[in-house]
Design a protein around this motif. Structure first.
Motif, PDB file in Angstrom:
ATOM      1  N   GLY A  62       0.801  -1.215   0.000  1.00 34.11           N
ATOM      2  CA  GLY A  62       0.000   0.000   0.000  1.00 34.11           C
ATOM      3  C   GLY A  62       0.835   1.266   0.000  1.00 34.11           C
ATOM      4  O   GLY A  62       1.198   1.789   1.064  1.00 34.11           O
ATOM      5  N   ALA A  63       1.121   1.758  -1.189  1.00 30.41           N
ATOM      6  CA  ALA A  63       1.867   3.021  -1.298  1.00 30.41           C
ATOM      7  C   ALA A  63       0.951   4.201  -0.982  1.00 30.41           C
ATOM      8  O   ALA A  63      -0.237   4.204  -1.316  1.00 30.41           O
ATOM      9  CB  ALA A  63       2.427   3.169  -2.707  1.00 30.41           C
ATOM     10  N   ILE A  64       1.510   5.204  -0.346  1.00 28.59           N
ATOM     11  CA  ILE A  64       0.767   6.426  -0.024  1.00 28.59           C
ATOM     12  C   ILE A  64       1.286   7.610  -0.838  1.00 28.59           C
ATOM     13  O   ILE A  64       0.543   8.503  -1.226  1.00 28.59           O
ATOM     14  CB  ILE A  64       0.831   6.714   1.494  1.00 28.59           C
ATOM     15  N   ASN A  65       2.567   7.627  -1.105  1.00 25.55           N
ATOM     16  CA  ASN A  65       3.164   8.633  -1.985  1.00 25.55           C
ATOM     17  C   ASN A  65       4.449   8.041  -2.557  1.00 25.55           C
ATOM     18  O   ASN A  65       4.788   6.888  -2.289  1.00 25.55           O
ATOM     19  CB  ASN A  65       3.411   9.959  -1.235  1.00 25.55           C
ATOM     20  N   ARG A  66       5.173   8.828  -3.336  1.00 29.69           N
ATOM     21  CA  ARG A  66       6.353   8.282  -4.018  1.00 29.69           C
ATOM     22  C   ARG A  66       7.509   7.995  -3.060  1.00 29.69           C
ATOM     23  O   ARG A  66       8.447   7.290  -3.427  1.00 29.69           O
ATOM     24  CB  ARG A  66       6.816   9.243  -5.123  1.00 29.69           C
ATOM     25  N   CYS A  67       7.441   8.516  -1.855  1.00 31.03           N
ATOM     26  CA  CYS A  67       8.465   8.220  -0.853  1.00 31.03           C
ATOM     27  C   CYS A  67       8.044   7.068   0.055  1.00 31.03           C
ATOM     28  O   CYS A  67       8.863   6.226   0.417  1.00 31.03           O
ATOM     29  CB  CYS A  67       8.760   9.462  -0.012  1.00 31.03           C
ATOM     30  N   GLN A  68       6.770   7.028   0.411  1.00 28.19           N
ATOM     31  CA  GLN A  68       6.242   5.964   1.276  1.00 28.19           C
ATOM     32  C   GLN A  68       5.509   4.954   0.388  1.00 28.19           C
ATOM     33  O   GLN A  68       4.317   5.033   0.160  1.00 28.19           O
ATOM     34  CB  GLN A  68       5.285   6.562   2.315  1.00 28.19           C
ATOM     35  N   ARG A  69       6.284   3.985  -0.097  1.00 27.81           N
ATOM     36  CA  ARG A  69       5.800   3.096  -1.150  1.00 27.81           C
ATOM     37  C   ARG A  69       5.286   1.755  -0.622  1.00 27.81           C
ATOM     38  O   ARG A  69       4.704   0.978  -1.384  1.00 27.81           O
ATOM     39  CB  ARG A  69       6.910   2.859  -2.172  1.00 27.81           C
ATOM     40  N   GLY A  70       5.525   1.444   0.615  1.00 27.93           N
ATOM     41  CA  GLY A  70       5.050   0.183   1.167  1.00 27.93           C
ATOM     42  C   GLY A  70       5.589  -1.046   0.465  1.00 27.93           C
ATOM     43  O   GLY A  70       4.962  -2.101   0.485  1.00 27.93           O
ATOM     44  N   GLY A  71       6.754  -0.916  -0.173  1.00 28.82           N
ATOM     45  CA  GLY A  71       7.348  -2.035  -0.887  1.00 28.82           C
ATOM     46  C   GLY A  71       6.893  -2.159  -2.327  1.00 28.82           C
ATOM     47  O   GLY A  71       7.328  -3.046  -3.050  1.00 28.82           O
ATOM     48  N   SER A  72       6.008  -1.275  -2.760  1.00 22.11           N
ATOM     49  CA  SER A  72       5.524  -1.318  -4.135  1.00 22.11           C
ATOM     50  C   SER A  72       6.604  -0.815  -5.089  1.00 22.11           C
ATOM     51  O   SER A  72       7.398   0.061  -4.738  1.00 22.11           O
ATOM     52  CB  SER A  72       4.274  -0.443  -4.277  1.00 22.11           C
ATOM     53  N   CYS A  73       6.612  -1.378  -6.306  1.00 21.47           N
ATOM     54  CA  CYS A  73       7.604  -0.916  -7.287  1.00 21.47           C
ATOM     55  C   CYS A  73       6.957  -0.354  -8.545  1.00 21.47           C
ATOM     56  O   CYS A  73       7.659   0.048  -9.474  1.00 21.47           O
ATOM     57  CB  CYS A  73       8.583  -2.039  -7.636  1.00 21.47           C
ATOM     58  N   ILE A  74       5.630  -0.320  -8.617  1.00 16.76           N
ATOM     59  CA  ILE A  74       4.906   0.320  -9.714  1.00 16.76           C
ATOM     60  C   ILE A  74       3.874   1.258  -9.093  1.00 16.76           C
ATOM     61  O   ILE A  74       3.109   0.858  -8.214  1.00 16.76           O
ATOM     62  CB  ILE A  74       4.214  -0.720 -10.618  1.00 16.76           C
ATOM     63  N   ASP A  75       3.862   2.507  -9.560  1.00 17.64           N
ATOM     64  CA  ASP A  75       3.008   3.531  -8.951  1.00 17.64           C
ATOM     65  C   ASP A  75       1.584   3.487  -9.500  1.00 17.64           C
ATOM     66  O   ASP A  75       1.059   4.470 -10.037  1.00 17.64           O
ATOM     67  CB  ASP A  75       3.619   4.919  -9.168  1.00 17.64           C
ATOM     68  N   HIS A  76       0.956   2.334  -9.372  1.00 16.85           N
ATOM     69  CA  HIS A  76      -0.439   2.158  -9.766  1.00 16.85           C
ATOM     70  C   HIS A  76      -0.956   0.983  -8.953  1.00 16.85           C
ATOM     71  O   HIS A  76      -0.322  -0.075  -8.910  1.00 16.85           O
ATOM     72  CB  HIS A  76      -0.542   1.875 -11.275  1.00 16.85           C
ATOM     73  N   ALA A  77      -2.094   1.150  -8.307  1.00 16.20           N
ATOM     74  CA  ALA A  77      -2.641   0.116  -7.415  1.00 16.20           C
ATOM     75  C   ALA A  77      -2.718  -1.236  -8.122  1.00 16.20           C
ATOM     76  O   ALA A  77      -3.147  -1.320  -9.281  1.00 16.20           O
ATOM     77  CB  ALA A  77      -4.024   0.527  -6.931  1.00 16.20           C
TER      78      ALA A  77
END
Length: 217
Positions: A89-104
């Motif tokens: 669960g990313a919240i912004n480009r800095c707090q990405r929650g381990g995500s590597c693609i900026d789309h849910a």
């Protein structure tokens, strides 16, 4: 905006098998996951650009859940194991929650092993009443991990600091005894991905045909 998951919807003849949409509803679509370390590994993605499911409007969650269940029904015709449902669960480009693609994107992994024992060694999950409650993390501006074992309750944990990229894939591969397969960039595993895509598409075609040819008792 240059977003792979947005652009996939515009591809009439994708050059990569992982860019093919295998199922869809009005506001969501499904595709096979690149780095296909377990057969049937599927992503569910909103058609509109949202950073994570915390940003998806609440009125879309009933459609999401119905579409997810439809995909799960088809996966059960292909995969023998229960499905584990996960999100970084990313919240912004800095707090990405381990995500590597900026789309849910929601991960659907057919896994014999329950990941919760491994996850709970590192994270203190809390139970959610429904998946839509991940929207609370957007309001608090805190990244999160989401976990659900099919048929059981939803769980999430807020992250006080960011976690490594693809953390949930790393843990799943650890549970499978194949820790070297976690990174989709170096281990794309396109052969099983293509086999799965072909099988799923046959199911998607067969389902409406069966419905048309069915008889009422």
């Amino acid at each position: 905006m240059d977003c792979l998951f947005c652009s996939i919807q515009e591809m009439s003849h994708p050059s990569n098998p992982e860019d093919e949409i295998i199922d869809e509803s009005e506001n969501f679509y499904a595709k096979a996951a690149l780095g296909h370390f377990v057969f049937g590994y599927t992503l569910i993605i909103p058609k509109e650009h949202f950073l994570s499911y915390a940003y998806v409007p609440e009125h879309l969650f009933p459609e999401l859940e119905a579409f997810r269940d439809n995909v799960l029904d088809k996966l059960h015709n292909i995969c023998p194991h229960p499905i584990t449902i996960l999100e970084h669960g990313a919240i912004n480009r800095c707090q990405r929650g381990g995500s590597c693609i900026d789309h849910a994107h929601l991960h659907l992994m057919p896994l014999a092993a329950d990941l919760y024992p491994l996850l709970s060694e590192r994270f203190s999950f809390a139970e959610l009443g429904s998946m839509s409650e991940v929207r609370r993390f957007k309001d608090a501006q805190i990244s999160y991990l989401y976990y659900q074992r099919e048929g059981l309750g939803s769980h999430a944990v807020k992250l006080s600091q960011d976690v490594p990229s693809q953390t949930l894939r790393r843990i799943a591969c650890q549970a499978l005894g194949e820790p070297e397969l976690w990174d989709w960039r170096t281990q794309p595993l396109r052969d099983p991905l293509q086999r799965f895509t072909s099988e799923y598409k046959r199911l998607a075609v067969a389902a409406p045909e069966a419905s048309r040819n069915g008889t009422n008792g």
